[in-house]
Design a protein around this motif. Structure first.
Motif, PDB file in Angstrom:
ATOM      1  N   LEU A 176       0.847  -1.185   0.000  1.00  0.00           N
ATOM      2  CA  LEU A 176       0.000   0.000   0.000  1.00  0.00           C
ATOM      3  C   LEU A 176       0.890   1.245   0.000  1.00  0.00           C
ATOM      4  O   LEU A 176       1.924   1.283   0.673  1.00  0.00           O
ATOM      5  N   PRO A 177       0.531   2.289  -0.738  1.00  0.00           N
ATOM      6  CA  PRO A 177       1.291   3.540  -0.633  1.00  0.00           C
ATOM      7  C   PRO A 177       1.301   4.046   0.803  1.00  0.00           C
ATOM      8  O   PRO A 177       0.255   4.160   1.443  1.00  0.00           O
ATOM      9  N   LEU A 178       2.471   4.365   1.306  1.00  0.00           N
ATOM     10  CA  LEU A 178       2.557   4.910   2.659  1.00  0.00           C
ATOM     11  C   LEU A 178       1.893   6.274   2.753  1.00  0.00           C
ATOM     12  O   LEU A 178       1.498   6.699   3.847  1.00  0.00           O
ATOM     13  N   SER A 179       1.747   6.949   1.620  1.00  0.00           N
ATOM     14  CA  SER A 179       1.055   8.242   1.622  1.00  0.00           C
ATOM     15  C   SER A 179      -0.419   8.095   1.972  1.00  0.00           C
ATOM     16  O   SER A 179      -1.092   9.092   2.260  1.00  0.00           O
ATOM     17  N   ASN A 180      -0.930   6.849   1.978  1.00  0.00           N
ATOM     18  CA  ASN A 180      -2.299   6.595   2.424  1.00  0.00           C
ATOM     19  C   ASN A 180      -2.375   6.436   3.942  1.00  0.00           C
ATOM     20  O   ASN A 180      -3.455   6.213   4.487  1.00  0.00           O
ATOM     21  N   GLY A 181      -1.237   6.523   4.614  1.00  0.00           N
ATOM     22  CA  GLY A 181      -1.202   6.296   6.041  1.00  0.00           C
ATOM     23  C   GLY A 181      -1.335   7.576   6.851  1.00  0.00           C
ATOM     24  O   GLY A 181      -1.787   8.616   6.354  1.00  0.00           O
ATOM     25  N   THR A 182      -0.913   7.503   8.094  1.00  0.00           N
ATOM     26  CA  THR A 182      -1.046   8.632   9.024  1.00  0.00           C
ATOM     27  C   THR A 182       0.299   8.909   9.687  1.00  0.00           C
ATOM     28  O   THR A 182       1.164   8.029   9.782  1.00  0.00           O
ATOM     29  N   LEU A 183       0.453  10.150  10.164  1.00  0.00           N
ATOM     30  CA  LEU A 183       1.684  10.548  10.837  1.00  0.00           C
ATOM     31  C   LEU A 183       1.518  10.423  12.345  1.00  0.00           C
ATOM     32  O   LEU A 183       0.485  10.778  12.903  1.00  0.00           O
ATOM     33  N   GLU A 184       2.577   9.911  12.983  1.00  0.00           N
ATOM     34  CA  GLU A 184       2.602   9.786  14.426  1.00  0.00           C
ATOM     35  C   GLU A 184       3.937  10.326  14.932  1.00  0.00           C
ATOM     36  O   GLU A 184       4.833  10.639  14.139  1.00  0.00           O
ATOM     37  N   GLU A 185       4.089  10.414  16.206  1.00  0.00           N
ATOM     38  CA  GLU A 185       5.314  10.981  16.781  1.00  0.00           C
ATOM     39  C   GLU A 185       6.547  10.204  16.352  1.00  0.00           C
ATOM     40  O   GLU A 185       7.617  10.776  16.114  1.00  0.00           O
ATOM     41  N   SER A 186       6.411   8.887  16.211  1.00  0.00           N
ATOM     42  CA  SER A 186       7.574   8.055  15.895  1.00  0.00           C
ATOM     43  C   SER A 186       7.824   7.884  14.397  1.00  0.00           C
ATOM     44  O   SER A 186       8.880   7.397  13.997  1.00  0.00           O
ATOM     45  N   GLY A 187       6.843   8.252  13.561  1.00  0.00           N
ATOM     46  CA  GLY A 187       7.042   8.088  12.129  1.00  0.00           C
ATOM     47  C   GLY A 187       5.730   8.049  11.365  1.00  0.00           C
ATOM     48  O   GLY A 187       4.753   8.699  11.744  1.00  0.00           O
ATOM     49  N   ILE A 188       5.701   7.257  10.297  1.00  0.00           N
ATOM     50  CA  ILE A 188       4.510   7.157   9.460  1.00  0.00           C
ATOM     51  C   ILE A 188       3.944   5.746   9.571  1.00  0.00           C
ATOM     52  O   ILE A 188       4.670   4.756   9.469  1.00  0.00           O
ATOM     53  N   ARG A 189       2.621   5.670   9.813  1.00  0.00           N
ATOM     54  CA  ARG A 189       1.957   4.375  10.007  1.00  0.00           C
ATOM     55  C   ARG A 189       1.206   3.998   8.750  1.00  0.00           C
ATOM     56  O   ARG A 189       0.397   4.786   8.229  1.00  0.00           O
ATOM     57  N   CYS A 190       1.462   2.791   8.248  1.00  0.00           N
ATOM     58  CA  CYS A 190       0.772   2.292   7.063  1.00  0.00           C
ATOM     59  C   CYS A 190      -0.723   2.182   7.334  1.00  0.00           C
ATOM     60  O   CYS A 190      -1.149   1.730   8.411  1.00  0.00           O
ATOM     61  N   GLY A 191      -1.517   2.572   6.359  1.00  0.00           N
ATOM     62  CA  GLY A 191      -2.964   2.565   6.514  1.00  0.00           C
ATOM     63  C   GLY A 191      -3.624   1.227   6.266  1.00  0.00           C
ATOM     64  O   GLY A 191      -4.860   1.146   6.278  1.00  0.00           O
ATOM     65  N   TYR A 192      -2.833   0.147   6.078  1.00  0.00           N
ATOM     66  CA  TYR A 192      -3.422  -1.171   5.820  1.00  0.00           C
ATOM     67  C   TYR A 192      -3.326  -2.058   7.061  1.00  0.00           C
ATOM     68  O   TYR A 192      -4.346  -2.486   7.614  1.00  0.00           O
ATOM     69  N   HIS A 193      -2.110  -2.326   7.544  1.00  0.00           N
ATOM     70  CA  HIS A 193      -1.941  -3.195   8.708  1.00  0.00           C
ATOM     71  C   HIS A 193      -1.196  -2.510   9.853  1.00  0.00           C
ATOM     72  O   HIS A 193      -0.832  -3.165  10.834  1.00  0.00           O
ATOM     73  N   GLY A 194      -0.939  -1.229   9.725  1.00  0.00           N
ATOM     74  CA  GLY A 194      -0.443  -0.465  10.862  1.00  0.00           C
ATOM     75  C   GLY A 194       1.046  -0.494  11.116  1.00  0.00           C
ATOM     76  O   GLY A 194       1.490  -0.034  12.175  1.00  0.00           O
ATOM     77  N   LEU A 195       1.865  -1.015  10.193  1.00  0.00           N
ATOM     78  CA  LEU A 195       3.305  -0.977  10.397  1.00  0.00           C
ATOM     79  C   LEU A 195       3.767   0.480  10.464  1.00  0.00           C
ATOM     80  O   LEU A 195       3.269   1.330   9.722  1.00  0.00           O
TER      81      LEU A 195
END
Length: 358
Positions: A71-90
């Motif tokens: 999945l494109p990581l740009s579909n994910g969300t930003l958190e304090e530690s980095g970027i979270r994948c929007g599919y399975h949360g890595l």
């Protein structure tokens, strides 16, 4: 329009010897204010990239693909530690290393994605595209003091072009078209533009075009922003770099300041033009415009930006129609005229650099 034909044509027109783009260069990836609380996905030089701002304010850039299920990581969300994948949360840190897998303690050593070298300088975000022989940056990104020296007010935005990036270079290197394309804004008398005194110089990878139009009628944008008394002495100074152009235009009341005086007064428009290939047939165009209002600064800045947007909208129509017609007619020969001198030098530099990095 036949996409395959256009891709082939783009190679024939702007890249006759080899595919690809000049490497070992800093390219513009974003304007600083674009990166807020969400990631941005962009394709740059055929590479899908996700850009995001860390909690400490620094900018990061990764390949835009989760190593788990793509999945494109740009579909994910930003958190304090980095970027979270929007599919399975890595979660991936700014270096591309996976630092969290929900429900799993052990993180495989291969759980990582490629990271890019990225820097923010004067509110411009630069990304390094190196060759296999030179993956690390060999220099710092360009500075642009116009954004930080306090002498100007500025704003800007981003365009996406369905056209090769070198057609945008051609347009910016040849401002003789202003009298025909931009009659409502920065144009003016077309004959004066076509007959302007012009010098073209090059040094290393930089091409400089200077055009002077003394004792000319100021165009609408100029009179709307500055209290000129009559005719003006206009200048256009264009500086081509491989990844961007800097254009300084403006005017003084006729006969008041020398046009070769770096500290001349009058009305100024300083444009930054970051032209970054998306693919062989599409481009990103990052622009800002800076000006020096004498009074009512925010209103004048807004007026100059509004007028600039109008001119860029007009240019986009012309350039995309030009490319569509190139696709339609194929690689037919095109003649050169005197105003093409700067653009042709820029194309030669691009081709030399492109060949030297493959």
């Amino acid at each position: 329009m036949n996409t395959s034909a256009c891709q082939t044509l783009a190679v024939e027109i702007s890249e006759p010897a080899l595919p690809g783009f000049p490497l070992n260069q800093w390219y513009v990836a974003a304007l600083g204010w674009e990166l807020k609380d969400k990631p941005i996905g962009r394709t740059l030089l055929n590479k899908p990239v996700v850009l995001f701002r860390k909690t400490n304010g620094e900018v990061a850039a990764l390949e835009d693909r989760c190593c788990h299920r793509a999945l494109p990581l740009s579909n994910g969300t930003l958190e304090e530690s980095g970027i979270r994948c929007g599919y399975h949360g890595l979660v991936f840190d700014a270096l591309g290393k996976c630092i969290e897998i929900p429900g799993q303690d052990k993180i495989p050593s291969k759980a990582k994605v490629p990271a890019y070298h990225v820097r923010e300088q004067d509110q411009i975000v630069w990304i390094w595209f190196g060759s296999e022989a030179q993956p690390e940056p060999s220099c710092e990104p360009p500075t642009y003091p116009v954004h930080s020296n306090g002498k100007y007010l500025f704003d800007g935005n981003v365009y996406h072009y369905n056209a090769p990036y070198q057609l945008i270079h051609d347009n910016l290197m040849d401002l003789s078209h202003l009298g025909y394309v931009h009659l409502r804004t920065i144009g003016g008398n077309a004959s004066i533009h076509m007959n302007a005194r012009m010098t073209v110089e090059s040094k290393g990878d930089i091409v400089r075009v200077v055009r002077h139009m003394p004792d000319s009628v100021p165009p609408p944008t100029y009179t709307a922003a500055y209290p000129f008394k009559g005719t003006v002495d206009r200048w256009q100074e264009i500086e081509f770099h491989v990844s961007h152009l800097r254009i300084w235009t403006g005017a003084v009341n006729a006969g008041t300041d020398a046009l070769d005086d770096p500290d001349r007064g009058g009305f100024h428009m300083r444009g930054f033009h970051g032209v970054t290939p998306e693919t062989e047939t599409t481009s990103h165009y990052f622009w800002t415009i800076a000006t020096n209002p004498e009074s009512d600064p925010e209103a004048i800045k807004a007026r100059v930006v509004e007028q600039t947007v109008m001119t860029f909208d007009e240019d986009k129509i012309i350039i995309e129609a030009q490319f569509q017609n190139m696709c339609r007619f194929g690689a037919k020969p095109m003649i050169d005229i005197h105003v093409d001198a700067g653009a042709n030098r820029a194309r030669r530099i691009i081709e030399q650099l492109r060949q030297s990095t493959f």
